[in-house]
Motif scaffolding. Structure first.
Motif, PDB file in Angstrom:
ATOM      1  N   PRO A 178       0.843  -1.203   0.000  1.00  0.00           N
ATOM      2  CA  PRO A 178       0.000   0.000   0.000  1.00  0.00           C
ATOM      3  C   PRO A 178       0.877   1.251   0.000  1.00  0.00           C
ATOM      4  O   PRO A 178       1.777   1.374   0.844  1.00  0.00           O
ATOM      5  CB  PRO A 178      -0.785  -0.121   1.314  1.00  0.00           C
ATOM      6  N   PRO A 179       0.693   2.159  -0.935  1.00  0.00           N
ATOM      7  CA  PRO A 179       1.608   3.293  -1.053  1.00  0.00           C
ATOM      8  C   PRO A 179       1.503   4.267   0.117  1.00  0.00           C
ATOM      9  O   PRO A 179       0.406   4.597   0.576  1.00  0.00           O
ATOM     10  CB  PRO A 179       1.183   3.961  -2.371  1.00  0.00           C
ATOM     11  N   VAL A 180       2.686   4.696   0.579  1.00  0.00           N
ATOM     12  CA  VAL A 180       2.782   5.643   1.691  1.00  0.00           C
ATOM     13  C   VAL A 180       3.725   6.762   1.277  1.00  0.00           C
ATOM     14  O   VAL A 180       4.802   6.508   0.732  1.00  0.00           O
ATOM     15  CB  VAL A 180       3.309   4.952   2.968  1.00  0.00           C
ATOM     16  N   LEU A 181       3.316   7.997   1.528  1.00  0.00           N
ATOM     17  CA  LEU A 181       4.192   9.148   1.322  1.00  0.00           C
ATOM     18  C   LEU A 181       5.124   9.225   2.527  1.00  0.00           C
ATOM     19  O   LEU A 181       4.681   9.469   3.647  1.00  0.00           O
ATOM     20  CB  LEU A 181       3.375  10.428   1.185  1.00  0.00           C
ATOM     21  N   PHE A 182       6.396   8.991   2.289  1.00  0.00           N
ATOM     22  CA  PHE A 182       7.374   8.891   3.372  1.00  0.00           C
ATOM     23  C   PHE A 182       8.308  10.094   3.316  1.00  0.00           C
ATOM     24  O   PHE A 182       8.892  10.392   2.266  1.00  0.00           O
ATOM     25  CB  PHE A 182       8.177   7.597   3.225  1.00  0.00           C
ATOM     26  N   ALA A 183       8.446  10.791   4.433  1.00  0.00           N
ATOM     27  CA  ALA A 183       9.293  11.976   4.509  1.00  0.00           C
ATOM     28  C   ALA A 183      10.289  11.816   5.648  1.00  0.00           C
ATOM     29  O   ALA A 183       9.961  11.280   6.710  1.00  0.00           O
ATOM     30  CB  ALA A 183       8.457  13.230   4.730  1.00  0.00           C
ATOM     31  N   VAL A 184      11.502  12.277   5.407  1.00  0.00           N
ATOM     32  CA  VAL A 184      12.523  12.351   6.451  1.00  0.00           C
ATOM     33  C   VAL A 184      12.837  13.817   6.646  1.00  0.00           C
ATOM     34  O   VAL A 184      13.204  14.525   5.695  1.00  0.00           O
ATOM     35  CB  VAL A 184      13.785  11.558   6.060  1.00  0.00           C
ATOM     36  N   ASP A 185      12.676  14.302   7.864  1.00  0.00           N
ATOM     37  CA  ASP A 185      12.797  15.729   8.146  1.00  0.00           C
ATOM     38  C   ASP A 185      14.118  16.287   7.620  1.00  0.00           C
ATOM     39  O   ASP A 185      15.190  15.736   7.877  1.00  0.00           O
ATOM     40  CB  ASP A 185      12.713  15.976   9.656  1.00  0.00           C
ATOM     41  N   GLY A 186      14.016  17.397   6.892  1.00  0.00           N
ATOM     42  CA  GLY A 186      15.212  18.041   6.375  1.00  0.00           C
ATOM     43  C   GLY A 186      15.751  17.414   5.109  1.00  0.00           C
ATOM     44  O   GLY A 186      16.755  17.876   4.559  1.00  0.00           O
ATOM     45  N   HIS A 187      15.105  16.349   4.649  1.00  0.00           N
ATOM     46  CA  HIS A 187      15.563  15.674   3.432  1.00  0.00           C
ATOM     47  C   HIS A 187      14.401  15.586   2.445  1.00  0.00           C
ATOM     48  O   HIS A 187      13.487  16.394   2.481  1.00  0.00           O
ATOM     49  CB  HIS A 187      16.123  14.290   3.782  1.00  0.00           C
ATOM     50  N   GLU A 188      14.423  14.606   1.589  1.00  0.00           N
ATOM     51  CA  GLU A 188      13.403  14.484   0.557  1.00  0.00           C
ATOM     52  C   GLU A 188      12.166  13.755   1.082  1.00  0.00           C
ATOM     53  O   GLU A 188      12.096  13.374   2.243  1.00  0.00           O
ATOM     54  CB  GLU A 188      13.987  13.711  -0.638  1.00  0.00           C
ATOM     55  N   GLN A 189      11.208  13.568   0.188  1.00  0.00           N
ATOM     56  CA  GLN A 189      10.088  12.681   0.475  1.00  0.00           C
ATOM     57  C   GLN A 189       9.892  11.752  -0.711  1.00  0.00           C
ATOM     58  O   GLN A 189      10.237  12.086  -1.849  1.00  0.00           O
ATOM     59  CB  GLN A 189       8.807  13.455   0.788  1.00  0.00           C
ATOM     60  N   TRP A 190       9.384  10.586  -0.431  1.00  0.00           N
ATOM     61  CA  TRP A 190       9.268   9.534  -1.426  1.00  0.00           C
ATOM     62  C   TRP A 190       7.897   8.864  -1.279  1.00  0.00           C
ATOM     63  O   TRP A 190       7.344   8.819  -0.179  1.00  0.00           O
ATOM     64  CB  TRP A 190      10.336   8.455  -1.226  1.00  0.00           C
ATOM     65  N   VAL A 191       7.393   8.299  -2.368  1.00  0.00           N
ATOM     66  CA  VAL A 191       6.242   7.414  -2.289  1.00  0.00           C
ATOM     67  C   VAL A 191       6.768   5.991  -2.321  1.00  0.00           C
ATOM     68  O   VAL A 191       7.413   5.565  -3.292  1.00  0.00           O
ATOM     69  CB  VAL A 191       5.252   7.645  -3.447  1.00  0.00           C
ATOM     70  N   LEU A 192       6.530   5.254  -1.236  1.00  0.00           N
ATOM     71  CA  LEU A 192       6.996   3.877  -1.119  1.00  0.00           C
ATOM     72  C   LEU A 192       5.823   2.935  -1.376  1.00  0.00           C
ATOM     73  O   LEU A 192       4.722   3.158  -0.885  1.00  0.00           O
ATOM     74  CB  LEU A 192       7.565   3.628   0.279  1.00  0.00           C
TER      75      LEU A 192
END
Length: 333
Positions: A264-278
């Protein structure tokens, strides 16, 4: 930057003996001419002396943490290496800065059933697969590996073998062999020439470019430096921001592969860096998850659980939980 500024930036690492030979030689000449730096160098060396002495004479925790942080941050990547190997160079320098404080405390429990000595022995074993692939001979003789053994079992078996070998030696001998092997990795052409490090190779169950395997080595070395620091009651600073970003991006790539294209797709973000759809690219995003970069690395490194890692989430709880649990499952540390 003036010569004065350059040497002043080296003093903390110099006090711990964590400089390469060329820079080590530059410091005394400047100290002979500069009273300000000489006084600061004397203060730092005295703090290191106290750290190496009996516990009753130990420097106050605030002084210990201040000098340790300065040493770990002053020269994060002394060897002249390409960007992909710089985090590993920095992590090696961090271990060298920390280990003087283990004198007289090598038997302190650290993680798993390892003490400080065994943890360094594990790092010696853990660097072997990449070293061997680059033609660097193992420092500890190895027994033949049985047929059909998984990489995880082989990893555990070799760690146990090296720890048993090193516990029959002194901690200083173990540290010397670990440092020599690390230096050989950093001197390898693949550490300095990105084109040579671009070829992929299978190590630890995953096929990655050699450049990424250097980042993996940095990741594990920092995790175990943090383990040792916690065991000794010292706060180890995280990797410099640029290096931390390299660790995060590699961990996200591996996490995406582990989740696969059907998750199931999740929008994943790491503070201060990029974000990705996993996960799946064929569905709308089911949930959102954000973590601090250090906490994310500690989760992937097995030092946080999905229940305890601080995070922010929205949307489908099951989809978010799947990402957290899969991240935690990646650890082999």
């Amino acid at each position: 930057m003036t010569d004065h500024d350059a040497v002043r930036d080296l003093l903390a690492a110099w006090a711990f003996g964590a400089l390469p030979p060329a820079e080590e030689q530059a410091v005394p000449a400047h100290l002979a001419e500069c009273e300000t730096c000489a006084a600061e160098a004397a203060r730092l060396r005295e703090t290191v002396r106290l750290l190496d002495g009996p516990a009753v004479n130990a420097a106050p925790p605030s002084a210990t943490s201040e000098v340790l942080s300065a040493a770990l941050n002053a020269r994060p990547a002394a060897p002249r290496v390409a960007a992909h190997a710089a985090p590993y160079a920095a992590a090696v320098a961090g271990v060298k800065a920390l280990l003087p404080q283990a004198e007289g405390r090598w038997g302190t429990p650290v993680v798993h059933d390892w003490d400080v000595h065994a943890t360094v022995a594990h790092l010696l074993a853990a660097d072997e697969p990449l070293a061997g692939r680059l033609g660097i001979a193992a420092r500890v003789p190895a027994t033949p590996e049985p047929e059909g053994v998984s990489w995880g079992d082989a990893w555990d078996r070799r760690t146990a073998e090296v720890i048993a070998h090193e516990h029959a030696r002194t901690p200083a001998e173990t540290v010397a062999d670990w440092a020599a092997q690390a230096a050989a990795l950093l001197a390898a052409p693949e550490a300095r020439v990105p084109e040579l490090a671009a070829r992929a190779t299978m190590l630890m169950g995953v096929r990655l470019p050699i450049a990424d395997h250097y980042v993996v080595r940095a990741f594990e070395t920092w995790i175990h430096t943090d383990d040792i620091g916690r065991a000794l009651g010292l706060a180890v600073p995280p990797p410099p921001a640029g290096h931390l970003g390299q660790l995060v991006r590699l961990a996200v790539r591996v996490l995406g592969l582990a989740l696969g294209p059907a998750a199931p797709p999740v929008l994943f973000a790491v503070d201060g860096h990029e974000q990705w759809v996993l996960g799946s690219e064929d569905e709308p995003v089911h949930g959102e998850l954000a973590l601090d970069p250090v906490e994310f690395c500690l989760l992937v490194g097995g030092r946080r659980t999905p229940d305890e890692v601080p995070h922010r989430a929205a949307g489908d709880e099951g989809a978010v939980r799947n990402v957290l649990e899969r991240a935690a499952s990646l650890s082999w540390l």
